[in-house]
Design a protein around this motif. Structure first.
Motif, mmCIF file in Angstrom:
data_model
loop_
_atom_site.group_PDB
_atom_site.id
_atom_site.type_symbol
_atom_site.label_atom_id
_atom_site.label_comp_id
_atom_site.label_asym_id
_atom_site.label_seq_id
_atom_site.Cartn_x
_atom_site.Cartn_y
_atom_site.Cartn_z
ATOM 1 N N LEU A 1 58.427 11.281 18.668
ATOM 2 C CA LEU A 1 58.535 12.390 19.607
ATOM 3 C C LEU A 1 59.017 13.621 18.861
ATOM 4 N N GLY A 2 58.635 14.782 19.357
ATOM 5 C CA GLY A 2 59.109 15.983 18.690
ATOM 6 C C GLY A 2 58.841 17.231 19.497
ATOM 7 N N SER A 3 59.490 18.313 19.072
ATOM 8 C CA SER A 3 59.263 19.631 19.657
ATOM 9 C C SER A 3 59.078 20.670 18.555
ATOM 10 N N SER A 4 58.814 20.171 17.336
ATOM 11 C CA SER A 4 58.604 21.063 16.200
ATOM 12 C C SER A 4 57.532 20.456 15.313
ATOM 13 N N THR A 5 57.249 21.119 14.210
ATOM 14 C CA THR A 5 56.202 20.642 13.312
ATOM 15 C C THR A 5 56.676 19.512 12.403
ATOM 16 N N PHE A 6 57.992 19.339 12.249
ATOM 17 C CA PHE A 6 58.525 18.315 11.338
ATOM 18 C C PHE A 6 58.051 16.918 11.741
ATOM 19 N N SER A 7 58.325 16.545 13.007
ATOM 20 C CA SER A 7 57.958 15.203 13.475
ATOM 21 C C SER A 7 56.442 15.026 13.543
ATOM 22 N N ALA A 8 55.719 16.118 13.767
ATOM 23 C CA ALA A 8 54.258 16.041 13.824
ATOM 24 C C ALA A 8 53.688 15.608 12.476
ATOM 25 N N GLN A 9 54.152 16.252 11.410
ATOM 26 C CA GLN A 9 53.681 15.890 10.078
ATOM 27 C C GLN A 9 54.113 14.481 9.707
ATOM 28 N N LEU A 10 55.343 14.115 10.100
ATOM 29 C CA LEU A 10 55.860 12.781 9.797
ATOM 30 C C LEU A 10 55.054 11.713 10.529
ATOM 31 N N ALA A 11 54.779 11.950 11.814
ATOM 32 C CA ALA A 11 53.988 10.989 12.587
ATOM 33 C C ALA A 11 52.603 10.822 11.993
ATOM 34 N N GLY A 12 52.003 11.943 11.574
ATOM 35 C CA GLY A 12 50.679 11.871 10.969
ATOM 36 C C GLY A 12 50.680 11.076 9.679
ATOM 37 N N SER A 13 51.650 11.339 8.818
ATOM 38 C CA SER A 13 51.696 10.666 7.514
ATOM 39 C C SER A 13 51.989 9.174 7.663
ATOM 40 N N LYS A 14 52.687 8.796 8.734
ATOM 41 C CA LYS A 14 53.001 7.385 8.971
ATOM 42 C C LYS A 14 51.950 6.688 9.839
ATOM 43 N N GLY A 15 50.970 7.452 10.317
ATOM 44 C CA GLY A 15 49.932 6.856 11.137
ATOM 45 C C GLY A 15 50.448 6.338 12.462
ATOM 46 N N LEU A 16 51.348 7.101 13.085
ATOM 47 C CA LEU A 16 51.930 6.703 14.358
ATOM 48 C C LEU A 16 51.477 7.664 15.465
ATOM 49 N N PRO A 17 51.428 7.212 16.700
ATOM 50 C CA PRO A 17 51.129 8.129 17.808
ATOM 51 C C PRO A 17 52.224 9.186 17.910
ATOM 52 N N TYR A 18 51.843 10.348 18.419
ATOM 53 C CA TYR A 18 52.772 11.482 18.468
ATOM 54 C C TYR A 18 52.836 12.064 19.870
ATOM 55 N N ALA A 19 54.057 12.259 20.360
ATOM 56 C CA ALA A 19 54.277 12.848 21.693
ATOM 57 C C ALA A 19 55.062 14.138 21.534
ATOM 58 N N PHE A 20 54.524 15.228 22.094
ATOM 59 C CA PHE A 20 55.169 16.539 21.965
ATOM 60 C C PHE A 20 55.859 16.914 23.270
ATOM 61 N N ALA A 21 57.096 17.419 23.142
ATOM 62 C CA ALA A 21 57.931 17.757 24.304
ATOM 63 C C ALA A 21 57.636 19.166 24.800
#
Length: 335
Positions: A176-196
């Motif tokens: 989960l995230g509300s910034s670009t940090f978690s988005a890039q991390l989720a992408g690199s780890k191949g995990l689903p991403y939820a934006f607040a």
């Protein structure tokens, strides 16, 4: 145009984010009971999942013991996925999270989601009380996720420290995230991403772009999967929905004034309650709020899905009257 809207939303999953809000005049027990009723209601409506978010030291929310509430909701439902939106990982040792959610997945196999966030879910003083002497660095969150994945892996069975139950379970993780940090991390780890985007809309499009750009297939996800959390207040008419929205606006006003109280009843007008600067700030914070009748909501959400390409809409609905809240999700399910 109607055909495009229907086709657009027909391929989109709908879910619920519940903060277990306390309405003015209600008790924590009544609030938990209403969350159970909501979960049972949306299950019958065909919603994908029901997530509860971790918050602490807030008179308006009673979702602090998140895993306990997840177990309670899972016990009272049969098919809907139940999970965290999210567990604020810096507040907890990864081993404890693995054990707790391993236990939940053991009790309710195939129904538990583990959504993870890196915000404290509270004020800094309370965060310090939760974390004691731990000081978080930028590297801690990625490292904690890796540690958590290790505890859930079958390969960890020969390690000195193991999560039992938890080890070897196929429990999906979401970042989960509300910034670009978690988005890039989720992408690199191949995990689903939820934006607040229900309270932090600013970086939504950039975060989604970076997530897709950085996505690497993993054992859990072969392709990117995105969820956008948004505010939804649906009613029989646009006028009634805008009236119900004033409860959310008052709640947001309490956040920016740091005078947080239980969810208040709606008012005829916010004029005289907020100042123009506060109004602008709240309207910006709540930019992704979809308020109106079925026809209005359908058009708004269709445009949103087209512009974001999200796979799933996760709705949070701060509505004072419980029956109005149930009705809002009923309307949403009928799009």
């Amino acid at each position: 145009m109607e055909v495009n809207i229907n086709n657009n939303l027909r391929n989109t999953k709908f879910s619920v984010l519940d903060l277990v809000p306390v309405a003015q005049g209600s008790t924590p027990l009544q609030s938990i009971q209403k969350s159970m009723e909501l979960a049972q209601h949306v299950e019958t409506l065909g919603f994908e999942r029901f997530w509860i978010s971790e918050h602490h030291n807030m008179e308006s929310l009673v979702s602090s013991a998140t895993p306990i509430l997840i177990g309670h909701i899972a016990q009272g439902t049969r098919t809907i996925r139940v999970g965290s939106g999210g567990i604020m990982l810096p507040n907890h040792a990864p081993l404890i999270v693995a054990e707790q959610f391993g236990t939940l997945e053991t009790l309710f196999p195939g129904r538990i989601d583990l959504g993870l966030g890196r915000a404290p879910g509270t004020d800094q003083l309370t965060a310090k009380a939760l974390r004691r002497n731990r000081t978080e660095t930028v590297h801690d969150f990625p490292n904690d996720i890796t540690e958590l994945q290790t505890y859930f892996s079958k390969e960890n069975r020969n390690a000195a420290v193991r999560a039992i139950p938890g080890e070897g379970l196929n429990l999906p993780l979401y970042l989960l995230g509300s910034s670009t940090f978690s988005a890039q991390l989720a992408g690199s780890k191949g995990l689903p991403y939820a934006f607040a985007s229900h309270f932090a809309p600013t970086h939504l499009h950039e975060a989604l772009r970076l997530y897709h750009q950085n996505f690497e297939p993993s054992e859990q996800c072969n392709t990117p999967y995105t969820i956008a959390c948004v505010n939804v207040i649906a009613a029989e008419t646009d006028e009634k929905a805008r009236h119900l929205e004033t409860s959310l606006q008052q709640l947001a006003l309490g956040i920016i004034r740091n005078t947080r109280k239980p969810l208040p009843p709606p008012v005829k007008s916010m004029d005289g309650i907020w100042h123009e600067m506060e109004k602008a700030q709240i309207q910006n914070m709540m930019h992704y709020s979809f308020v109106g009748s079925k026809e209005t909501i359908k058009a708004q959400l269709s445009d949103f899905v087209t512009n974001t390409r999200v796979n799933e809409i996760m709705a949070v609905s701060h509505i004072y009257d419980h029956n109005d809240r149930l009705k809002s999700y009923e309307i949403l399910s009928s799009l």
